[in-house]
Design a protein around this motif. Structure first.
Motif, short mmCIF file in Angstrom:
data_model
loop_
_atom_site.label_atom_id
_atom_site.label_comp_id
_atom_site.label_asym_id
_atom_site.label_seq_id
_atom_site.Cartn_x
_atom_site.Cartn_y
_atom_site.Cartn_z
N PRO A 75 0.83 -1.21 0.00
CA PRO A 75 0.00 0.00 0.00
C PRO A 75 0.87 1.25 0.00
O PRO A 75 1.82 1.36 0.78
CB PRO A 75 -0.79 -0.13 1.31
N GLY A 76 0.57 2.18 -0.91
CA GLY A 76 1.32 3.42 -0.98
C GLY A 76 2.54 3.36 -1.88
O GLY A 76 3.22 4.37 -2.06
N PHE A 77 2.84 2.16 -2.45
CA PHE A 77 3.98 2.01 -3.34
C PHE A 77 3.47 1.56 -4.71
O PHE A 77 2.70 0.60 -4.81
CB PHE A 77 4.97 0.98 -2.80
N ALA A 78 3.92 2.23 -5.75
CA ALA A 78 3.49 1.90 -7.11
C ALA A 78 4.17 0.62 -7.59
O ALA A 78 5.35 0.41 -7.32
CB ALA A 78 3.81 3.05 -8.06
N ILE A 79 3.43 -0.22 -8.30
CA ILE A 79 4.03 -1.41 -8.90
C ILE A 79 4.65 -1.00 -10.23
O ILE A 79 4.30 0.03 -10.80
CB ILE A 79 2.98 -2.52 -9.11
N PRO A 80 5.61 -1.79 -10.74
CA PRO A 80 6.24 -1.44 -12.01
C PRO A 80 5.22 -1.31 -13.14
O PRO A 80 4.22 -2.03 -13.18
CB PRO A 80 7.20 -2.60 -12.26
N GLU A 81 5.49 -0.41 -14.07
CA GLU A 81 4.59 -0.19 -15.19
C GLU A 81 4.49 -1.46 -16.05
O GLU A 81 5.48 -2.12 -16.34
CB GLU A 81 5.10 0.97 -16.05
N GLY A 82 3.26 -1.81 -16.41
CA GLY A 82 3.03 -3.00 -17.22
C GLY A 82 3.10 -4.31 -16.47
O GLY A 82 3.17 -5.38 -17.08
N TRP A 83 3.07 -4.25 -15.15
CA TRP A 83 3.24 -5.44 -14.31
C TRP A 83 2.25 -6.55 -14.64
O TRP A 83 2.61 -7.73 -14.76
CB TRP A 83 3.12 -5.03 -12.85
N ILE A 84 0.97 -6.19 -14.79
CA ILE A 84 -0.08 -7.19 -15.03
C ILE A 84 0.13 -7.92 -16.36
O ILE A 84 -0.23 -9.08 -16.50
CB ILE A 84 -1.47 -6.52 -15.02
N GLN A 85 0.75 -7.24 -17.33
CA GLN A 85 0.92 -7.84 -18.65
C GLN A 85 2.13 -8.78 -18.74
O GLN A 85 2.32 -9.47 -19.74
CB GLN A 85 1.06 -6.74 -19.72
N ILE A 86 2.97 -8.82 -17.72
CA ILE A 86 4.16 -9.67 -17.74
C ILE A 86 3.77 -11.10 -17.34
O ILE A 86 3.29 -11.32 -16.22
CB ILE A 86 5.25 -9.15 -16.79
N PRO A 87 3.96 -12.09 -18.21
CA PRO A 87 3.60 -13.47 -17.85
C PRO A 87 4.33 -13.95 -16.60
O PRO A 87 5.55 -13.85 -16.50
CB PRO A 87 4.05 -14.27 -19.08
N GLY A 88 3.57 -14.43 -15.62
CA GLY A 88 4.16 -14.97 -14.41
C GLY A 88 4.52 -13.95 -13.35
O GLY A 88 5.07 -14.31 -12.32
N ALA A 89 4.21 -12.66 -13.58
CA ALA A 89 4.59 -11.65 -12.60
C ALA A 89 3.50 -11.45 -11.54
O ALA A 89 3.73 -11.66 -10.35
CB ALA A 89 4.88 -10.32 -13.31
N ALA A 90 2.34 -11.04 -11.95
CA ALA A 90 1.25 -10.75 -11.01
C ALA A 90 0.68 -12.04 -10.41
O ALA A 90 0.78 -13.11 -11.01
CB ALA A 90 0.15 -9.96 -11.71
N GLY A 91 0.11 -11.93 -9.23
CA GLY A 91 -0.58 -13.07 -8.62
C GLY A 91 0.01 -13.56 -7.32
O GLY A 91 -0.39 -14.61 -6.81
N TYR A 92 0.94 -12.79 -6.72
CA TYR A 92 1.54 -13.24 -5.47
C TYR A 92 0.52 -13.37 -4.35
O TYR A 92 0.49 -14.37 -3.63
CB TYR A 92 2.66 -12.30 -5.02
N THR A 93 -0.32 -12.35 -4.18
CA THR A 93 -1.26 -12.36 -3.05
C THR A 93 -2.20 -13.57 -3.09
O THR A 93 -2.35 -14.26 -2.08
CB THR A 93 -2.05 -11.05 -2.98
N PRO A 94 -2.83 -13.89 -4.23
CA PRO A 94 -3.66 -15.10 -4.27
C PRO A 94 -2.87 -16.36 -3.95
O PRO A 94 -3.37 -17.26 -3.28
CB PRO A 94 -4.19 -15.11 -5.70
N GLN A 95 -1.62 -16.43 -4.42
CA GLN A 95 -0.81 -17.61 -4.16
C GLN A 95 -0.49 -17.76 -2.68
O GLN A 95 -0.69 -18.82 -2.09
CB GLN A 95 0.50 -17.55 -4.95
N VAL A 96 0.01 -16.69 -2.07
CA VAL A 96 0.41 -16.79 -0.67
C VAL A 96 -0.80 -17.00 0.24
O VAL A 96 -0.71 -17.70 1.25
CB VAL A 96 1.22 -15.54 -0.23
N CYS A 97 -1.94 -16.44 -0.14
CA CYS A 97 -3.14 -16.63 0.68
C CYS A 97 -3.63 -18.08 0.60
O CYS A 97 -4.16 -18.61 1.58
CB CYS A 97 -4.24 -15.67 0.25
N SER A 98 -3.44 -18.73 -0.54
CA SER A 98 -3.84 -20.13 -0.63
C SER A 98 -2.95 -21.01 0.25
O SER A 98 -3.41 -21.98 0.84
CB SER A 98 -3.79 -20.61 -2.10
#
Length: 200
Positions: A75-98
Motif C-alpha cells: 500500500p502506498g507504493f506503485a508497482i512497475p509499469e506494465g506489471w499485469i501484462q508480464i507473464p508470471g509476474a502478477a498473482g503473489y497475493t492469491p498464491q500466498v493466501c492459498s
C-alpha cells in the motif's frame, strides 16, 4: 496420508483469493529454465526471515515447501509499469493466501513452508503482517541464493526479480520443482497432491 487426500479432494478457496486473478492474466510458458534443479542440493546460504533470524534451507531436515515469487505490492507504493501484462509476474497475493489457508495441512504432515523473494526483510514483514501469514518469508535481497541456484529472473523497472516457482525439498535436496506456475492460486493444491503420492 489420508489427511492430504481429503484436503486435496475438497478444495476450498479463501474469500480473498476468489475473483482476485484477472481473466486476461497472461499465461507463462515453460522456457526450461528450471530443468537443472532436479535433485540439486541447496547452496549453503543463510537468508534473513520475517522471524528476525537467519535460516539456511540446506540445513533443514525432512520435507519442506519453498515458493519463490517476484514481489508483493505494498500500500502506498506503485508497482512497475506494465506489471499485469508480464507473464508470471502478477498473482503473489492469491498464491500466498492459498498457502496461508492450507497451512494447517502442511503443519499436520510435518512439512515446513517458506516464501522467498528479493524484496527487503522490511517489505516482507509488511506483507506478513498485512496478510496474517503463519510461515516466514525469506529475503534474497543480495541475490546470493537465486544466483547460486541459477533461478530464472525477470527484469522490470530496473529490478531483477525471481520468476514464480515452487520446489519441494527433502533434507535440503530438491525433489520436485513446479515451473511455470499458473494460475498462481492453484499451486498449493498441485504441491499437496504431489506430496500425498510421494511423501513417505
Amino acid at each position: 496420508m489420508a489427511f492430504w487426500k481429503i484436503t486435496v479432494q475438497n478444495i476450498q478457496f479463501p474469500p480473498d483469493v476468489l475473483g482476485s486473478i484477472p481473466e486476461d492474466l497472461p499465461i507463462p510458458l515453460n522456457d526450461g529454465a528450471c530443468e537443472h534443479l532436479d535433485n540439486m542440493l541447496l547452496p549453503d546460504i543463510s537468508l534473513w526471515s520475517t522471524d528476525d533470524q537467519k535460516i539456511n534451507l540446506s540445513h533443514l531436515s525432512g520435507w519442506n515447501v519453498i515458493f519463490c515469487y517476484s514481489m508483493t505490492g505494498r500500500p502506498g507504493f506503485a508497482i512497475p509499469e506494465g506489471w499485469i501484462q508480464i507473464p508470471g509476474a502478477a498473482g503473489y497475493t492469491p498464491q500466498v493466501c492459498s498457502y496461508r489457508e492450507n497451512h494447517i495441512a502442511f503443519k499436520h504432515n510435518g512439512i515446513g513452508v517458506y516464501g522467498i523473494s528479493v524484496q527487503t526483510p522490511e517489505a516482507q514483514k509488511e506483507a506478513t503482517n498485512r496478510l496474517g501469514l503463519p510461515f516466514p518469508l525469506l529475503s534474497d535481497a543480495d541475490h546470493y541464493f537465486s544466483s547460486a541456484l541459477k533461478l530464472p529472473l525477470l527484469e522490470v523497472g530496473g529490478l531483477k526479480l525471481i520468476k514464480r516457482l515452487t520446489f519441494i525439498l527433502k533434507d535440503g535436496v530438491i525433489k520436485k520443482c513446479f515451473y511455470p506456475l499458473f494460475p498462481p492460486d492453484k499451486n498449493v493444491f498441485e504441491v499437496m497432491a504431489w506430496l500425498s503420492e510421494n511423501q513417505a
